[in-house]
Design a protein around this motif. Structure first.
Motif, PDB file in Angstrom:
ATOM      1  N   TYR A  67       0.824  -1.214   0.000  1.00 19.47           N
ATOM      2  CA  TYR A  67       0.000   0.000   0.000  1.00 19.47           C
ATOM      3  C   TYR A  67       0.857   1.263   0.000  1.00 19.47           C
ATOM      4  O   TYR A  67       0.363   2.344   0.288  1.00 19.47           O
ATOM      5  CB  TYR A  67      -0.904   0.004   1.239  1.00 19.47           C
ATOM      6  N   TRP A  68       2.149   1.125  -0.288  1.00 17.21           N
ATOM      7  CA  TRP A  68       3.089   2.232  -0.124  1.00 17.21           C
ATOM      8  C   TRP A  68       2.629   3.460  -0.911  1.00 17.21           C
ATOM      9  O   TRP A  68       2.495   3.433  -2.125  1.00 17.21           O
ATOM     10  CB  TRP A  68       4.477   1.806  -0.585  1.00 17.21           C
ATOM     11  N   SER A  69       2.373   4.540  -0.184  1.00 21.00           N
ATOM     12  CA  SER A  69       1.902   5.779  -0.799  1.00 21.00           C
ATOM     13  C   SER A  69       1.907   6.852   0.276  1.00 21.00           C
ATOM     14  O   SER A  69       2.147   6.575   1.455  1.00 21.00           O
ATOM     15  CB  SER A  69       0.484   5.609  -1.371  1.00 21.00           C
ATOM     16  N   ALA A  70       1.645   8.064  -0.117  1.00 21.13           N
ATOM     17  CA  ALA A  70       1.567   9.167   0.841  1.00 21.13           C
ATOM     18  C   ALA A  70       0.309   8.991   1.700  1.00 21.13           C
ATOM     19  O   ALA A  70      -0.794   8.865   1.173  1.00 21.13           O
ATOM     20  CB  ALA A  70       1.516  10.505   0.108  1.00 21.13           C
ATOM     21  N   VAL A  71       0.502   8.965   3.000  1.00 20.18           N
ATOM     22  CA  VAL A  71      -0.634   8.703   3.897  1.00 20.18           C
ATOM     23  C   VAL A  71      -0.799   9.813   4.937  1.00 20.18           C
ATOM     24  O   VAL A  71      -1.334   9.579   6.016  1.00 20.18           O
ATOM     25  CB  VAL A  71      -0.478   7.337   4.608  1.00 20.18           C
ATOM     26  N   CYS A  72      -0.348  11.016   4.609  1.00 16.40           N
ATOM     27  CA  CYS A  72      -0.462  12.128   5.562  1.00 16.40           C
ATOM     28  C   CYS A  72      -1.918  12.390   5.922  1.00 16.40           C
ATOM     29  O   CYS A  72      -2.264  12.583   7.093  1.00 16.40           O
ATOM     30  CB  CYS A  72       0.180  13.390   4.983  1.00 16.40           C
ATOM     31  N   GLU A  73      -2.780  12.399   4.902  1.00 17.51           N
ATOM     32  CA  GLU A  73      -4.205  12.638   5.158  1.00 17.51           C
ATOM     33  C   GLU A  73      -4.794  11.514   6.000  1.00 17.51           C
ATOM     34  O   GLU A  73      -5.582  11.761   6.926  1.00 17.51           O
ATOM     35  CB  GLU A  73      -4.964  12.754   3.836  1.00 17.51           C
TER      36      GLU A  73
END
Length: 448
Positions: free
Chosen positions: A293-299
């Motif tokens: 699931y590697w991705s930007a997860v800031c939100e």
């Protein structure tokens, strides 16, 4: 003749202790007979409170019989617990729509999407909207669970599509992982009690609690996954297998975020400076789970911290922090500060591990802006070791928080902040104060 009298007395004693179990089962049969619970919510809340009364009676009867060795055999406790669970299993989820969210996150993965980057309302995924879509919660938010739960949802969706093409039937079967893990909690808790030299009858405190039965078998919440892994971590620690303990705790964090609060207690409680690095054993496992699931997860991270501060639901002391801070952002910082201080205090005081975990999680639940009924299952296995009256009262009054579902079903509105919640917290916090006063008086009396 004496043997016959002894057996007769034992049967009579067991019969008295089983009467509350019979009453609890009658309540569950009554709830199941209602059919669609959404049309009977006030009755359901009342009957669950009645079941809680009998549960408290059972718990205190068990505690009173510990010194006398007159408690029910473990097989009787487990048998009754299984009957409770089988009774409510056919109930369609009504107190929460979370299983529909679980299903959607499994569905999006089957379609090639990333649940950490896709929202149910995204136009790109409009083709996935079926008859069950209106019941999917948090349509404007990306996934808020850990990668272990996302993998579980993916596997569950694959399995339920083999059972039925009906989306509502599929959503029902998304209860299965929560129910299975609940059984695992009972098994691990029994082993943990044995490892700590505690009476096996204390298993009743968890196994007969109506909250666990309803949340994991009737509603299907996935919190049992994290609770099971934390319980296994405690069992591994009790057997001095710290690498397994930290691995289980890491997997718990990979399911839900809240077990990360427990690392100070586990690390600080260990003996031997040569083993300070053992908690790192979980790092490659966590990375392996996150890789798909590697991705930007800031939100996503901001959304998950909404448990501590953000939106409010059935909160208690968070309101006081909001009054002090003046804004929700400051109240959130204060809440994190309090939780960190409680976790540090429990570690520095070198409390027994189960007690340190209970104190940390109780502090988090007290100051967070969200306290859904199923969140209280986090502490439920720990009450078998420290059955504080205030905590048993809290888990027993938890069904009152479901009053917001009535307005949600009728008007489609969620009443985030309701004065109704004080029907839970005034008795609970009063019990905390009374218990603390009694404990202080007993300590002074012991000194003199």
């Amino acid at each position: 003749m004496l043997r016959y009298v002894s057996l007769s007395r034992k049967a009579t004693r067991w019969g008295r202790q089983l009467l509350p179990a019979v009453a609890i089962e009658i309540v569950f049969i009554s709830i199941r007979s209602k059919g669609d619970l959404r049309g009977h919510l006030p009755e359901i809340i009342i009957t669950l409170l009645i079941a809680s009364i009998f549960y408290i009676f059972s718990a205190f009867t068990t505690l009173n019989n510990l010194n006398e060795g007159e408690g029910l055999p473990v097989w009787v406790i487990v048998a009754a617990a299984l009957i409770f669970r089988v009774t409510v299993w056919p109930i369609y989820p009504a107190l929460s729509d979370d299983v529909f969210r679980y299903r959607w996150e499994g569905q999006i993965q089957a379609a090639g999407g990333n649940p950490y980057q896709a929202r149910p309302n995204d136009a790109r995924w409009a083709g996935l909207r079926d008859a069950a879509f209106p019941l999917v919660v948090a349509k404007d938010f990306k996934a808020g669970y850990g990668p272990l739960l996302e993998l579980q949802e993916r596997a569950t969706y694959w399995a339920v599509t083999k059972i039925s093409p009906d989306p509502f039937v599929q959503a029902f079967w998304f209860k299965a992982p929560g129910a299975i893990c609940d059984l695992g909690i009972i098994a691990v808790l029994a082993a943990l009690l044995r490892a700590r030299g505690k009476p096996a009858t204390l298993l009743l405190v968890y196994a007969w609690c109506p909250l666990a039965v309803m949340e994991f078998w009737a509603t299907g919440h996935n919190d049992s996954v994290a609770v099971l892994l934390v319980s296994f971590a405690l069992l591994a620690a009790a057997r001095a297998r710290w690498k397994w303990a930290f691995l289980a705790l890491t997997l718990a964090v990979a399911a839900k975020l809240w077990p990360i609060l427990l690392f100070p207690a586990f690390i600080g409680w260990r003996r031997g400076p040569e083993r300070w690095w053992q908690w790192l054993v979980g790092v490659p496992v966590a990375l392996a789970l996150a890789l798909p699931y590697w991705s930007a997860v800031c939100e996503n991270a901001r959304f998950m911290t909404g448990f501590v501060g953000g939106w409010r639901n059935n909160d208690s002391l968070f309101g006081a922090l909001l009054w002090v801070g003046g804004t929700e952002a400051r109240a959130k910082i204060l809440a994190f500060g309090v939780i960190g201080a409680v976790a540090l205090w429990a570690t520095v005081r070198r409390l027994p591990l189960e007690q340190a975990v209970l104190v940390t999680l109780t502090g988090a639940l007290m100051v967070s802006s969200n306290s859904h009924p199923w969140y209280l299952t986090w502490v439920l296995p720990l009450l078998a070791f420290y059955p504080a009256a205030a905590m048993l009262l809290w888990v027993s009054l938890a069904p009152l928080a479901y009053h917001v579902v009535i307005q949600w079903v009728v008007l489609g509105e969620w009443q985030h902040v309701s004065e109704f919640r004080w029907l839970i917290y005034v008795p609970v916090y009063s019990m905390f104060v009374v218990s603390a006063a009694i404990h202080a008086w007993q300590r002074r009396a012991a000194v003199h």
